[in-house]
Design a protein around this motif. Structure first.
Motif, PDB file in Angstrom:
ATOM      1  N   PRO A   1      47.323  40.528  44.548  1.00 54.13           N
ATOM      2  CA  PRO A   1      46.394  40.609  43.409  1.00 54.13           C
ATOM      3  C   PRO A   1      45.528  39.359  43.259  1.00 54.13           C
ATOM      4  O   PRO A   1      44.338  39.465  42.912  1.00 54.13           O
ATOM      5  CB  PRO A   1      47.338  40.781  42.216  1.00 54.13           C
ATOM      6  CG  PRO A   1      48.570  41.418  42.798  1.00 54.13           C
ATOM      7  CD  PRO A   1      48.722  40.793  44.146  1.00 54.13           C
TER       8      PRO A   1
ATOM      9  N   GLU B   1      42.895  39.493  45.952  1.00 57.14           N
ATOM     10  CA  GLU B   1      41.911  40.503  45.575  1.00 57.14           C
ATOM     11  C   GLU B   1      40.920  39.950  44.554  1.00 57.14           C
ATOM     12  O   GLU B   1      39.708  40.193  44.639  1.00 57.14           O
ATOM     13  CB  GLU B   1      42.625  41.730  45.010  1.00 57.14           C
ATOM     14  CG  GLU B   1      41.680  42.859  44.626  1.00 57.14           C
ATOM     15  CD  GLU B   1      42.427  44.101  44.164  1.00 57.14           C
ATOM     16  OE1 GLU B   1      41.755  45.098  43.848  1.00 57.14           O
ATOM     17  OE2 GLU B   1      43.676  44.074  44.122  1.00 57.14           O
ATOM     18  N   THR B   2      41.427  39.184  43.603  1.00 55.18           N
ATOM     19  CA  THR B   2      40.557  38.598  42.589  1.00 55.18           C
ATOM     20  C   THR B   2      39.598  37.587  43.205  1.00 55.18           C
ATOM     21  O   THR B   2      38.421  37.532  42.840  1.00 55.18           O
ATOM     22  CB  THR B   2      41.411  37.909  41.506  1.00 55.18           C
ATOM     23  OG1 THR B   2      42.320  38.856  40.950  1.00 55.18           O
ATOM     24  CG2 THR B   2      40.532  37.354  40.391  1.00 55.18           C
TER      25      THR B   2
ATOM     26  N   GLU C   1      36.914  39.568  45.026  1.00 53.50           N
ATOM     27  CA  GLU C   1      36.053  40.279  44.076  1.00 53.50           C
ATOM     28  C   GLU C   1      35.037  39.341  43.449  1.00 53.50           C
ATOM     29  O   GLU C   1      33.885  39.726  43.193  1.00 53.50           O
ATOM     30  CB  GLU C   1      36.916  40.940  43.006  1.00 53.50           C
ATOM     31  CG  GLU C   1      36.174  41.912  42.124  1.00 53.50           C
ATOM     32  CD  GLU C   1      37.126  42.679  41.228  1.00 53.50           C
ATOM     33  OE1 GLU C   1      36.772  43.810  40.829  1.00 53.50           O
ATOM     34  OE2 GLU C   1      38.215  42.149  40.913  1.00 53.50           O
ATOM     35  N   SER C   2      35.446  38.106  43.221  1.00 52.67           N
ATOM     36  CA  SER C   2      34.550  37.131  42.588  1.00 52.67           C
ATOM     37  C   SER C   2      33.621  36.456  43.587  1.00 52.67           C
ATOM     38  O   SER C   2      32.719  35.713  43.187  1.00 52.67           O
ATOM     39  CB  SER C   2      35.376  36.060  41.878  1.00 52.67           C
ATOM     40  OG  SER C   2      36.029  35.242  42.837  1.00 52.67           O
TER      41      SER C   2
ATOM     42  N   THR D   1      35.818  30.677  40.434  1.00 48.11           N
ATOM     43  CA  THR D   1      37.106  31.197  40.868  1.00 48.11           C
ATOM     44  C   THR D   1      37.993  31.483  39.675  1.00 48.11           C
ATOM     45  O   THR D   1      38.245  30.593  38.862  1.00 48.11           O
ATOM     46  CB  THR D   1      37.821  30.170  41.762  1.00 48.11           C
ATOM     47  OG1 THR D   1      36.951  29.815  42.823  1.00 48.11           O
ATOM     48  CG2 THR D   1      39.106  30.759  42.325  1.00 48.11           C
ATOM     49  N   PRO D   2      38.491  32.677  39.546  1.00 49.17           N
ATOM     50  CA  PRO D   2      39.376  32.994  38.439  1.00 49.17           C
ATOM     51  C   PRO D   2      40.721  32.311  38.620  1.00 49.17           C
ATOM     52  O   PRO D   2      41.143  32.009  39.728  1.00 49.17           O
ATOM     53  CB  PRO D   2      39.526  34.515  38.517  1.00 49.17           C
ATOM     54  CG  PRO D   2      39.222  34.835  39.940  1.00 49.17           C
ATOM     55  CD  PRO D   2      38.251  33.816  40.414  1.00 49.17           C
TER      56      PRO D   2
ATOM     57  N   THR E   1      46.638  35.046  37.931  1.00 50.37           N
ATOM     58  CA  THR E   1      47.145  35.870  36.819  1.00 50.37           C
ATOM     59  C   THR E   1      48.406  35.219  36.269  1.00 50.37           C
ATOM     60  O   THR E   1      49.357  34.985  37.017  1.00 50.37           O
ATOM     61  CB  THR E   1      47.450  37.284  37.294  1.00 50.37           C
ATOM     62  OG1 THR E   1      46.256  37.817  37.878  1.00 50.37           O
ATOM     63  CG2 THR E   1      47.922  38.154  36.163  1.00 50.37           C
TER      64      THR E   1
END
Length: 305
Positions: free
Chosen positions: A133, A136-137, A140-141, A296-297, A300
């Protein structure tokens, strides 16, 4: 009369003896013919069996030395790179016998993640479950690309079905025919990862997973069933085990096992069991100042108990 009768009896006995001898001779002759026929049949059967054995051995040898076929498209580095929008970076098919080509450098600030995996490797599955995950983030970003390099070092550990090889071949089929479905297919293979020592997923299920991931059945079905890229998988596996690997900014003699993970050319020396924070921190450290300029996130957060 008596002399004539005795003479007649002797003649009759002699005749019977002659007839008996002739019959015995005929029986011996027939028996000899039968024995010769059986001997010829036996020799013929042995010869046919020998020919069959030689043919089988020849087939095994031919299959074992079958020339390597061309590699799948979009895997010229021995891996497929997934970038923003989960689109694969297009590359031509690697001709048989050619060395893999190092992927082009990412734009400044975009992290380059490389993962060598075996789809039967349980630690690979756990890495994917823990860090998939987050990766993936990043993709995606637009903060990172990930290059998956499927190999098959556990082919003998699936009850004779060669699952590791078949799964890597299926991944190559998807990369070649429907690369936009690869990221989801890779995740699906790990989501349904079988245990070592079991037969694993059959070809029909591999095809279904590819279709569920976005491939068209017509594009991948025959490729998966025929193991079109099996020789390439074997060659890519040999290259990974003997080295050097085609990875930018790092000299990799060979891999020791799977998963083997690099971020911007630095090897991720993971601890087991995996913690997402460990990989996230490694990505930040490997990326350096460039990464801080990207949107960048954060990883989680783990829910509080």
């Amino acid at each position: 009369m008596n002399d004539q009768h005795a003479h007649h009896d002797r003649a009759t006995k002699n005749q019977r003896r002659a007839e008996a001898r002739e019959k015995a001779r005929q029986l011996r002759a027939e028996q000899q013919k039968k024995e010769r026929r059986n001997t010829l049949l036996l020799q013929g059967g042995v010869a046919l069996a020998a020919v069959a054995i030689i043919a089988i051995i020849a087939l095994v040898i031919i299959n074992s030395v079958r020339p390597e076929g061309p590699g799948p498209r979009n895997m010229a580095s021995d891996g497929i790179r997934i970038g923003e929008g989960f689109a694969a970076v297009a590359t031509p098919s690697l001709p048989a016998g050619d060395d893999p080509v190092v992927s082009e450098a990412n734009p400044a600030g975009v992290v380059d993640i490389q993962i060598v995996v075996d789809y039967l490797c349980p630690i690979c599955g756990e890495f994917e479950a823990t860090n998939g995950p987050f990766i993936e983030t990043l993709i995606e970003s637009g903060a990172a690309t990930v290059e998956y390099r499927p190999i098959a070092i556990l082919t003998s550990r699936s009850a004779g079905t060669e699952y590791s090889l078949r799964a890597a071949n299926a991944a190559a089929c998807v990369a070649d025919r429907t690369p936009s479905a690869f990221f989801d297919f890779n995740a699906a293979l790990f989501a349904e990862q079988p245990e070592e020592g079991t037969p694993g997923l059959d070809d029909a299920r591999l095809i279904e997973l590819a279709v569920e991931s976005g491939s068209s059945r017509g594009a991948v079905e025959q490729c998966i069933q025929d193991r079109t890229f099996a020789s390439w998988v074997r060659a890519a596996t040999d290259r990974a085990l003997s080295g050097p690997l085609a990875i930018r900014d790092v000299a990799v003699d060979r891999i020791e096992g799977t998963p083997t993970i690099f971020v911007n050319g630095q090897r991720f020396e993971y601890r087991y069991p995996f913690e997402q924070e460990d990989f996230a921190q490694f990505v930040l450290q490997a990326a350096g100042d460039e990464f801080s300029t990207n949107p960048t996130p954060s990883p989680t957060p783990t829910p509080s108990p």
